[in-house]
Design an enzyme around this catalytic site. Structure first.
Site, PDB file in Angstrom:
ATOM      1  N   GLU A 102       0.839  -1.228  -0.008  1.00 31.56           N
ATOM      2  CA  GLU A 102      -0.095  -0.146   0.044  1.00 31.56           C
ATOM      3  C   GLU A 102       1.217   1.011  -0.018  1.00 31.56           C
ATOM      4  O   GLU A 102       1.811   1.400   0.926  1.00 31.56           O
ATOM      5  CB  GLU A 102      -0.764  -0.005   1.248  1.00 31.56           C
ATOM      6  N   ALA A 161       6.763  26.244   3.383  1.00 29.47           N
ATOM      7  CA  ALA A 161       6.709  24.933   2.359  1.00 29.47           C
ATOM      8  C   ALA A 161       5.523  24.813   1.733  1.00 29.47           C
ATOM      9  O   ALA A 161       4.545  25.504   2.134  1.00 29.47           O
ATOM     10  CB  ALA A 161       7.037  23.886   3.395  1.00 29.47           C
ATOM     11  N   PRO A 171       9.318   6.892   3.928  1.00 29.23           N
ATOM     12  CA  PRO A 171       9.500   6.051   2.686  1.00 29.23           C
ATOM     13  C   PRO A 171       9.110   4.722   3.042  1.00 29.23           C
ATOM     14  O   PRO A 171       8.755   3.810   2.092  1.00 29.23           O
ATOM     15  CB  PRO A 171      11.065   5.922   2.381  1.00 29.23           C
ATOM     16  N   GLU A 225      -5.216  32.259   0.900  1.00 23.00           N
ATOM     17  CA  GLU A 225      -5.519  30.747   1.292  1.00 23.00           C
ATOM     18  C   GLU A 225      -5.240  30.497   2.500  1.00 23.00           C
ATOM     19  O   GLU A 225      -5.593  29.427   3.272  1.00 23.00           O
ATOM     20  CB  GLU A 225      -4.959  30.025   0.186  1.00 23.00           C
TER      21      GLU A 225
END
Lengths: 177, 177
Positions: free
Chosen positions: B34, B72, B111, B135
């Site tokens: 998954e 970011a 990861p 936003e």
């Protein structure tokens, strides 16, 4: 304080779970957010006079054959404390036990969408342990020379491992190593 | 080399996507994993002689009201390069443009299950930009004194930001700052 006022699991797989959570902010406004659930994880900077004990393993999610990482694992055993999880992972992944355990840092790996929090430990006073697991068949233990710590940091592309190694380098500098 | 031999999207939300990918390893064995999809992200260590430009924002996924982070954003504009994305985010989030851009590090945030890769940039030669976005209404700009960089590292619990700040501290040391 922001408050979570609702949570609905909308997808559940073998590993990942996705929820829609609803939040109320101090100003009274609300929002809904997709959250990828995660039980949390631990990672271990384990070293002796000569070496760091690292691992390489395939990380399918990012297409890497052999990512260099700290020994680590998910908090997926009910009732197990984080430090006990770290001890188990260190034994299973690199075959070591440690007498000294110290928490280095806690952080979120990707707080924009995932719940995962990682605790990185420093493990010292290493000795052999005999708990290596058959589950980790594609995991390779990497005994990395301590004097080449900078090269490990350069070679590392895993966030939790990078943080552990960078903080470890800092500690060694403070200790005049 | 490990090879991806199949991929099926099994859940798709507004932000998250979950796939089941199938892989073949060099020994011929296969596995299914998954994978939480992600377009990748950028983060920016932006500073001038006196200050670092950070942000605080609510991170609902981890229950934090005001997490301290680098400016970011996700690589979610088709065709936009990572460095252009970093320029846009720096302008939108902290109202700055920069003349000097340098890639500090690339890494995966988690990861084991998520595809996300982050590139952290160093941005210098700052000047005012007028692109702040509506936003990001719950985002607060934090002008952090450069001489208190250690305290920012201690206060930071976001992986990408920690890596950026730790590498920045290292650079400043090398430059004798």
């Amino acid at each position: 304080m922001m408050e979570r006022i609702g949570s609905t699991t909308i997808w559940e797989g073998v590993v990942a779970r996705v929820r829609i959570d609803e939040f109320r902010y101090p100003d009274g406004s609300t929002s809904r957010r997709e959250v990828v659930g995660h039980p949390g994880a631990v990672a271990v900077v384990a070293y002796d006079e000569r070496s760091l004990y690292l691992v390489r393993q395939p990380r399918e999610a990012v297409g890497e054959d052999a990512l260099l990482e700290l020994p680590a694992g998910k908090l997926d055993v009910p009732g197990e404390s984080p430090v006990d999880c770290a001890k188990r992972e260190l034994a299973e992944e690199v075959g070591k036990a440690a007498s000294g355990w110290r928490e280095l840092k806690r952080f979120y790996t990707s707080p924009g969408f995932a719940e995962e929090e990682v605790i990185v430990y420093l493990a010292t006073g290493l000795e052999e342990a005999h708990a290596q697991s058959d589950e980790e068949e594609r995991l390779e233990v990497v005994v990395w020379p301590l004097e080449e710590l900078d090269a490990a940091i350069d070679a590392c592309a895993d966030a939790k491992s990078l943080i552990g190694l960078l903080l470890f380098r800092e500690l060694r500098r403070e200790e005049g190593a």
